[in-house]
Design a protein around this motif. Structure first.
Motif, PDB file in Angstrom:
ATOM      1  N   ALA A   1       0.823  -1.210   0.000  1.00 18.02           N
ATOM      2  CA  ALA A   1       0.000   0.000   0.000  1.00 18.02           C
ATOM      3  C   ALA A   1       0.855   1.258   0.000  1.00 18.02           C
ATOM      4  N   TRP A   2       2.158   1.128  -0.235  1.00 14.93           N
ATOM      5  CA  TRP A   2       3.062   2.276  -0.232  1.00 14.93           C
ATOM      6  C   TRP A   2       3.878   2.287  -1.525  1.00 14.93           C
ATOM      7  N   THR A   3       4.114   3.483  -2.035  1.00  9.79           N
ATOM      8  CA  THR A   3       4.989   3.669  -3.192  1.00  9.79           C
ATOM      9  C   THR A   3       6.012   4.755  -2.863  1.00  9.79           C
ATOM     10  N   ARG A   4       7.267   4.501  -3.234  1.00  4.00           N
ATOM     11  CA  ARG A   4       8.344   5.446  -2.941  1.00  4.00           C
ATOM     12  C   ARG A   4       8.484   6.437  -4.083  1.00  4.00           C
TER      13      ARG A   4
ATOM     14  N   ASP B   1      12.390  11.453  -4.109  1.00  6.60           N
ATOM     15  CA  ASP B   1      13.207  11.997  -3.013  1.00  6.60           C
ATOM     16  C   ASP B   1      13.308  11.043  -1.835  1.00  6.60           C
ATOM     17  N   GLY B   2      12.756   9.836  -1.956  1.00  3.96           N
ATOM     18  CA  GLY B   2      12.929   8.822  -0.933  1.00  3.96           C
ATOM     19  C   GLY B   2      11.747   8.607  -0.012  1.00  3.96           C
ATOM     20  N   GLN B   3      10.803   9.553   0.077  1.00  2.00           N
ATOM     21  CA  GLN B   3       9.638   9.342   0.918  1.00  2.00           C
ATOM     22  C   GLN B   3       8.658   8.375   0.242  1.00  2.00           C
ATOM     23  N   TRP B   4       7.712   7.914   1.040  1.00  2.00           N
ATOM     24  CA  TRP B   4       6.689   6.979   0.577  1.00  2.00           C
ATOM     25  C   TRP B   4       5.320   7.618   0.758  1.00  2.00           C
ATOM     26  N   TYR B   5       4.383   7.298  -0.163  1.00  2.00           N
ATOM     27  CA  TYR B   5       3.007   7.746   0.042  1.00  2.00           C
ATOM     28  C   TYR B   5       2.074   6.540   0.112  1.00  2.00           C
ATOM     29  N   LEU B   6       1.018   6.703   0.889  1.00  2.00           N
ATOM     30  CA  LEU B   6       0.047   5.631   1.124  1.00  2.00           C
ATOM     31  C   LEU B   6      -1.009   5.613   0.031  1.00  2.00           C
ATOM     32  N   HIS B   7      -1.341   4.406  -0.445  1.00  2.00           N
ATOM     33  CA  HIS B   7      -2.463   4.232  -1.376  1.00  2.00           C
ATOM     34  C   HIS B   7      -3.119   2.897  -1.036  1.00  2.00           C
ATOM     35  N   LEU B   8      -4.232   2.943  -0.360  1.00  2.00           N
ATOM     36  CA  LEU B   8      -4.916   1.715   0.017  1.00  2.00           C
ATOM     37  C   LEU B   8      -5.499   0.997  -1.201  1.00  2.00           C
ATOM     38  N   PHE B   9      -5.508   1.687  -2.343  1.00  2.88           N
ATOM     39  CA  PHE B   9      -5.998   1.080  -3.579  1.00  2.88           C
ATOM     40  C   PHE B   9      -4.858   1.114  -4.602  1.00  2.88           C
ATOM     41  N   ASP B  10      -5.061   1.689  -5.760  1.00  7.43           N
ATOM     42  CA  ASP B  10      -4.030   1.671  -6.786  1.00  7.43           C
ATOM     43  C   ASP B  10      -2.949   2.723  -6.497  1.00  7.43           C
ATOM     44  N   THR B  11      -1.760   2.524  -7.076  1.00  3.25           N
ATOM     45  CA  THR B  11      -0.692   3.514  -6.915  1.00  3.25           C
ATOM     46  C   THR B  11      -1.114   4.882  -7.446  1.00  3.25           C
ATOM     47  N   ALA B  12      -2.060   4.905  -8.372  1.00  2.00           N
ATOM     48  CA  ALA B  12      -2.559   6.166  -8.932  1.00  2.00           C
ATOM     49  C   ALA B  12      -3.650   6.791  -8.079  1.00  2.00           C
ATOM     50  N   GLN B  13      -3.857   6.269  -6.852  1.00  2.00           N
ATOM     51  CA  GLN B  13      -4.900   6.765  -5.954  1.00  2.00           C
ATOM     52  C   GLN B  13      -4.323   7.052  -4.568  1.00  2.00           C
ATOM     53  N   PRO B  14      -3.515   8.109  -4.435  1.00  2.00           N
ATOM     54  CA  PRO B  14      -2.917   8.416  -3.134  1.00  2.00           C
ATOM     55  C   PRO B  14      -3.966   8.823  -2.105  1.00  2.00           C
ATOM     56  N   ASP B  15      -3.847   8.267  -0.896  1.00  2.00           N
ATOM     57  CA  ASP B  15      -4.793   8.579   0.176  1.00  2.00           C
ATOM     58  C   ASP B  15      -4.585   9.989   0.694  1.00  2.00           C
ATOM     59  N   LEU B  16      -5.706  10.674   0.912  1.00  2.00           N
ATOM     60  CA  LEU B  16      -5.670  12.006   1.519  1.00  2.00           C
ATOM     61  C   LEU B  16      -5.456  11.909   3.025  1.00  2.00           C
ATOM     62  N   ASN B  17      -4.938  12.972   3.599  1.00  2.00           N
ATOM     63  CA  ASN B  17      -4.731  13.071   5.049  1.00  2.00           C
ATOM     64  C   ASN B  17      -5.874  13.888   5.641  1.00  2.00           C
ATOM     65  N   TRP B  18      -6.868  13.203   6.179  1.00  2.00           N
ATOM     66  CA  TRP B  18      -8.061  13.877   6.692  1.00  2.00           C
ATOM     67  C   TRP B  18      -7.842  14.516   8.054  1.00  2.00           C
ATOM     68  N   ASP B  19      -6.630  14.406   8.602  1.00  2.00           N
ATOM     69  CA  ASP B  19      -6.305  15.184   9.804  1.00  2.00           C
ATOM     70  C   ASP B  19      -5.892  16.606   9.450  1.00  2.00           C
ATOM     71  N   ASN B  20      -5.770  16.894   8.156  1.00  2.00           N
ATOM     72  CA  ASN B  20      -5.387  18.215   7.669  1.00  2.00           C
ATOM     73  C   ASN B  20      -6.647  19.045   7.409  1.00  2.00           C
ATOM     74  N   PRO B  21      -6.806  20.199   8.078  1.00  2.00           N
ATOM     75  CA  PRO B  21      -8.014  21.013   7.880  1.00  2.00           C
ATOM     76  C   PRO B  21      -8.221  21.460   6.439  1.00  2.00           C
ATOM     77  N   GLN B  22      -7.156  21.588   5.651  1.00  2.00           N
ATOM     78  CA  GLN B  22      -7.320  21.978   4.248  1.00  2.00           C
ATOM     79  C   GLN B  22      -8.158  20.945   3.480  1.00  2.00           C
ATOM     80  N   VAL B  23      -7.994  19.684   3.838  1.00  2.00           N
ATOM     81  CA  VAL B  23      -8.759  18.628   3.164  1.00  2.00           C
ATOM     82  C   VAL B  23     -10.232  18.752   3.512  1.00  2.00           C
ATOM     83  N   SER B  24     -10.523  18.966   4.784  1.00  2.00           N
ATOM     84  CA  SER B  24     -11.922  19.122   5.211  1.00  2.00           C
ATOM     85  C   SER B  24     -12.576  20.312   4.521  1.00  2.00           C
TER      86      SER B  24
END
Length: 546
Positions: free
Chosen positions: A160-163, A166-189
């Protein structure tokens, strides 16, 4: 189960509505390119009015690279050119409303497309940036960060992670083309409240919320060490997966509910929440949260009288406790069509698609059981969802060539799961027309099986006993007898027969091998013919007024 004291029952059109899911790619193609579109849907609205449904739900039609058939959204305020224009969407909404049909649109808040401007900005901005904080980026494990941040797996298979570069990884519970949003961020809300306003202002009547149970992740992103499934259900004494059904999702939906309540016309929220047990699912439809939540436990229940009795009873008790309707469903764009699923031997594990070389369903048994299951479902109190084509008795396309498959599940699972293409094939309208009337040419984005000519609408309309006419009659009687707003009283429940009363209608489904007597009263409807003695055969449901 202990008895609960029901909350005040919700009122509103959605509590008893029959809602029809349209998968835009596969409903009707207006321009001959082989892909269904919004003008095609608009041109077929009279079919839905004739069928007798109350509302339609449209799967995503937003701008998207189509890595996951539109569930990878690049722009939440537009229309993918494959499907038409924003003006076409406005026309569809207006034309549906003139026919008394409400319109629910899909909202995909768990993830965006990797082509979304936010994600592109996150890649460009680098670690620690405010842009990256809109998604779930983490440093990797190990001395050089070369291992994923945890052991989570994608629902579609693989990590569920793709690098990134620059070396960091992002979460995608589905396809690599579907990065999960961070709903703890007020900008997303804030962004999604604005998206809701955009479509509410255009007149939509509600939103079906994709992966509604997935928005909030456990804060420590702890390892799970279990196979990944979208269903969050666990035994009561076991922990929930850290990526599903976290309590924080309910704060989001209370905010959304306040927004929808500020608009006229009873706009609704529908949760796609693969959550068990029923008591956990009921939390999504408390009075200040969503209006409906799909009952996937019911969809997954075995075709036996004890299993059906148990899931129906449990579901009604759980939703009654919060004053919400139960929302019944047998098929959608993510599961094998029930006309095929029920054609497999009882107890067969639920397949993620069926293809060449797999165990094939018995078509006659599947359709007979599907008709019986549908008549059982439409007699239950609450709301019911239908998936396009099920009114024709459409089976899964179980012999699709593997090279034609487009669902990312097929590739990401290492060709171990066929995926969902078989239930997404463009539906047949006219037996002798190009693409069976799906469009003006033979083009079809997924191949249609030759056997589908016999299921075409024009072969079934006004034909007594056809599946289409069975649905039309059932929906008419459901409304006439108020079954959606009724209450269920069990009359009998054994190993082979279920019988219940809803208002003035007695419903009997025979799961056993031997025929049984029709309940006393006037026979209103039957999912199949009675036997030569006038009794109810196996895998048949009857409605009796009495």
């Amino acid at each position: 189960m202990p008895q609960t004291t029901p909350a005040a029952a919700a009122t509103g059109w959605w509590t008893e509505a029959a809602i029809y899911q349209i998968y835009p790619r596969s409903f009707a193609d207006s321009n001959g390119d082989g892909i269904g579109d919004l003008p095609g849907i608009t041109a077929r609205l009279d079919h839905l009015k004739e069928l007798g449904v109350d509302a339609i739900w449209l799967s995503p039609f937003y701008p998207s690279p189509q890595a996951d058939a539109g569930y990878d959204v690049a722009d939440y305020r537009g229309v993918e050119p494959l499907f038409g224009t924003l003006a076409d969407a406005d026309q569809l909404i207006a034309q549906a409303h003139t026919r008394g049909l409400r319109v629910i649109v899909d909202l995909v808040p768990n993830h965006t497309s990797s082509a979304h401007q936010w994600f592109q900005a996150a890649l460009a901005a680098g670690p620690g940036s405010t842009e990256r904080q809109r998604y779930v980026f983490r440093d990797g494990r190990g001395p050089d960060g070369a291992e994923p941040p945890n052991d989570w797996q994608s629902v579609f298979g693989g990590p569920a992670w793709t690098r990134v570069a620059d070396g960091q990884w992002y979460l995608h519970l589905f396809d690599t083309a579907q990065p999960d949003l961070n709903w703890d961020n007020p900008q997303v809300s804030t962004e999604f409240l604005d998206v809701l306003r955009f479509w509410l202002d255009r007149g939509v009547d509600g939103f079906r919320v994709d992966v509604a149970h997935g928005l909030i992740k456990q804060a420590d992103l702890a390892d799970w060490q279990e196979p990944q499934e979208i269903l969050s259900g666990q035994e009561a004494d076991k922990p929930r997966p850290p990526m599903w059904d976290q309590d924080g999702v309910h704060t989001i939906y209370r905010d959304w509910r306040r927004l929808l309540d500020s608009y006229p016309g009873e706009r609704i929220l529908v949760a796609e929440a693969w959550v068990e047990p029923a008591e956990r699912l009921a939390r999504y439809v408390r009075p200040d949260e969503m209006h409906q939540a799909f009952n996937f436990e019911y969809l997954l229940a075995a075709w036996t009288a004890p299993a059906q009795y148990a899931v129906i009873t449990r579901s009604l008790q759980a939703t009654d406790a919060v004053g919400a309707p139960t929302t019944w469903v047998l098929s959608n764009h993510d599961v094998v069509r029930h006309a095929s699923r029920l054609g497999l031997p009882v107890g067969t594990p639920r397949p993620i698609g069926i293809g060449i070389g797999d165990q094939q369903p018995d078509a006659a048994t599947g359709l007979r059981r599907a008709r019986a299951a549908t008549l059982l479902m439409l007699a239950l109190p609450g709301s019911a969802y239908l998936y396009q084509g099920e009114e024709l008795g459409l089976p899964e396309h179980t012999t699709m060539p593997d090279e034609a498959r487009q669902d990312p599940t097929w590739e990401r699972s290492g060709h171990t799961q066929r995926g969902r293409d078989g239930c997404r094939v463009p539906i047949p309208w006219e037996a002798d027309a190009p693409s069976y009337g799906f469009g003006p040419t033979d083009a079809s984005w997924l191949p249609q099986p030759p056997v589908w000519a016999e299921y075409a609408l024009d072969r079934q309309r006004d034909v007594p006993g056809s599946t289409y006419e069975m649905y039309r009659t059932a929906l008419r009687l459901r409304r006439t007898h108020g079954l959606g707003r009724g209450t269920l009283q069990w009359l009998s429940s054994g190993d082979e027969v279920l019988t219940f009363r809803n208002g003035d209608v007695v419903v009997l489904t025979n799961f056993g091998a031997a025929a049984v007597d029709v309940p006393p009263g006037k026979l209103l409807h039957s999912s199949g013919p009675l036997d030569e003695s006038g009794r109810v055969p196996t895998d048949v449901t009857v409605w009796v007024e009495g």
